[in-house]
Design a protein around this motif. Structure first.
Motif, PDB file in Angstrom:
ATOM      1  N   HIS A  27      16.334 112.089  14.150  1.00 35.40           N
ATOM      2  CA  HIS A  27      17.322 112.537  13.186  1.00 35.40           C
ATOM      3  C   HIS A  27      18.173 111.365  12.691  1.00 35.40           C
ATOM      4  O   HIS A  27      18.496 111.277  11.508  1.00 35.40           O
ATOM      5  N   LYS A  30      16.164 109.325  10.270  1.00 36.27           N
ATOM      6  CA  LYS A  30      16.111 109.998   8.967  1.00 36.27           C
ATOM      7  C   LYS A  30      17.401 109.787   8.191  1.00 36.27           C
ATOM      8  O   LYS A  30      17.385 109.565   6.974  1.00 36.27           O
ATOM      9  N   GLU A  31      18.525 109.854   8.902  1.00 36.49           N
ATOM     10  CA  GLU A  31      19.808 109.611   8.225  1.00 36.49           C
ATOM     11  C   GLU A  31      19.894 108.181   7.716  1.00 36.49           C
ATOM     12  O   GLU A  31      20.370 107.933   6.589  1.00 36.49           O
ATOM     13  N   ALA A  33      17.359 106.259   6.888  1.00 36.76           N
ATOM     14  CA  ALA A  33      16.457 106.154   5.736  1.00 36.76           C
ATOM     15  C   ALA A  33      17.096 106.755   4.484  1.00 36.76           C
ATOM     16  O   ALA A  33      17.004 106.201   3.384  1.00 36.76           O
ATOM     17  N   HIS A  34      17.759 107.868   4.660  1.00 36.73           N
ATOM     18  CA  HIS A  34      18.425 108.503   3.517  1.00 36.73           C
ATOM     19  C   HIS A  34      19.505 107.594   2.943  1.00 36.73           C
ATOM     20  O   HIS A  34      19.607 107.432   1.716  1.00 36.73           O
ATOM     21  N   ARG A  86      15.131 115.838  -1.163  1.00 35.31           N
ATOM     22  CA  ARG A  86      15.329 114.658  -0.324  1.00 35.31           C
ATOM     23  C   ARG A  86      16.346 114.934   0.773  1.00 35.31           C
ATOM     24  O   ARG A  86      16.137 114.571   1.947  1.00 35.31           O
ATOM     25  N   LEU A  90      15.505 114.791   4.808  1.00 36.57           N
ATOM     26  CA  LEU A  90      16.054 113.715   5.626  1.00 36.57           C
ATOM     27  C   LEU A  90      17.347 114.082   6.336  1.00 36.57           C
ATOM     28  O   LEU A  90      17.636 113.551   7.411  1.00 36.57           O
TER      29      LEU A  90
END
Length: 395
Positions: A27, A30-31, A33-34, A86, A90
């Motif tokens: 998680h 993902k944050e 990457a966002h 998106r 993410l």
């Protein structure tokens, strides 16, 4: 004396701090990457929003300005849709998609243009794209720097920045509230009602001009010729024939006027209600029709009229196109809805295509919060279900 393991340097199984290792889960990545993607995404969004506003404002003095702005707002809707996807993928933010803009439910080009220009979803998306550029630069630089300098606190920093992103998406890219949605639908429905009323007036005018009016003109001319002959003292068989023809024209004109009045609002519907009116229209169908009406009371006249004309047009379609041997009409009340179901055992294949009679019926029912569903597989049978809101009749 040997130092305790906890005081010694890192050993097998204790060389990583558990809180940090736990924070760097999927998680968190993902944050991160966002937040890193915020920069390219926000640059593209800002360029689009700036171009839309600048070009729309510049061209607003010309004929193409407003259509260009309307199309651009529809494009902004699509950018918002991609951003919600998106964020959903993410950041795990599940924001519902806004209600589609009802520009395909009828109305003229100006009505559809006005709906697109007033779309709150499109304008909020442009606002989102405007304010995202500085935020995208800030989050990109902060996370990129933290990857090399502030590694131990990066998960917590990313969580805080991502929470701001979540709040922005919920605040600006969430669906319009129920009031905005209903206003857009009602504006579209008003356009449908206006267009339908105009089409009905044109039909009445055409029927009067081509039917009763033409017959009355011929009647006046025939009676004028008969009058001249009578004044000339020629009371012969020719005058009698003219009078007989005029009498026939009068009867035909009266019949056409009755048919026209029935098409506007049949007297049997006013006097005896929906059950008797549907039985009357069913008796004129070329296919045997069984009518069943289970209504505890009469609905409001407007709803009663829409129900009557819906069934009337469906039965006309059955007569002309279905090739059916039998049909049935069922009408009943279920709580606060008036339900209509028309069945036939014909060839099927009926579709809700644009410009078709079925599409017109669906638009009319939609204008009063009704529903219209067609189930018509190839080979039949065809089942059409219509729902209308039940409104009590005021005596």
């Amino acid at each position: 004396m040997t130092a305790p393991a906890s005081a010694a340097g890192p050993t097998e199984g204790s060389d990583r701090l558990p809180p940090v290792r736990f924070a760097f889960d999927r998680h968190t990545w993902k944050e991160i990457a966002h937040l890193l993607l915020n920069l390219p995404v926000s640059v593209f969004g800002f360029v689009y929003a700036y171009t839309v506003v600048f070009t729309g404002g510049l061209l607003s003095l010309t004929v193409i300005g407003l259509p260009v702005l309307a199309v651009s707002l529809l494009g902004a809707r699509q950018l918002g849709k991609l951003e919600r996807k998106r964020t959903r993928a993410l950041l795990g933010v599940h924001v519902e998609e806004p209600t589609p803009l009802p520009i395909s439910r009828g109305g003229g080009p100006m009505q559809r243009l006005w709906l697109a220009l007033k779309d709150p979803v499109g304008w909020r998306t442009l606002l989102y794209d405007f304010i995202r550029l500085p935020w995208g630069v800030l989050t990109f630089c902060t996370v990129l720097t933290s990857l090399f300098v502030l590694w131990p606190v990066l998960p917590f920093l990313a969580r805080g920045l991502a929470n701001v992103d979540r709040a922005m998406v919920r605040g600006l890219l969430s669906p319009s509230d129920e009031l905005e949605r209903r206003i857009a639908e009602l504006e579209s429905d008003r356009g449908v009602v206006v267009d339908t009323a105009a089409a009905d007036l044109r039909r009445i005018e055409r029927d009067l001009h081509d039917g009763a009016q033409a017959r009355l003109v011929a009647l006046a001319m025939g009676l004028g010729l008969a009058k001249e002959k009578l004044l000339e003292g020629q009371a012969d068989d020719a005058v009698a024939e003219m009078v007989a023809e005029a009498h026939g024209e009068v009867k035909l004109a009266l019949q056409e006027l009755r048919d026209l009045a029935r098409g506007i609002h049949p007297a049997v519907l006013t006097d005896r209600g929906l059950d008797a009116a549907l039985s009357s229209v069913a008796s004129r169908c070329t296919v045997p029709v069984k009518v069943t009406a289970d209504l505890p009371a009469r609905p409001a006249p407007a709803i009663e009229g829409i129900a009557y004309f819906t069934v009337s047009e469906l039965l006309q379609n059955i007569s002309k196109h279905s090739g059916a041997r039998s049909a049935s009409v069922d009408v009943w009340r279920a709580e606060d809805r008036l339900l209509i179901q028309v069945r036939d055992d014909g060839r099927g294949g009926a579709r809700l295509e644009a410009g078709s009679g079925m599409r017109g019926l669906a638009d009319r029912l939609g204008a009063v919060d009704g529903l219209f569903v067609v189930d018509s597989p190839a080979g039949g049978p065809t089942v059409v279900t219509a729902e209308l809101p039940w409104r009590d009749r005021k005596e």
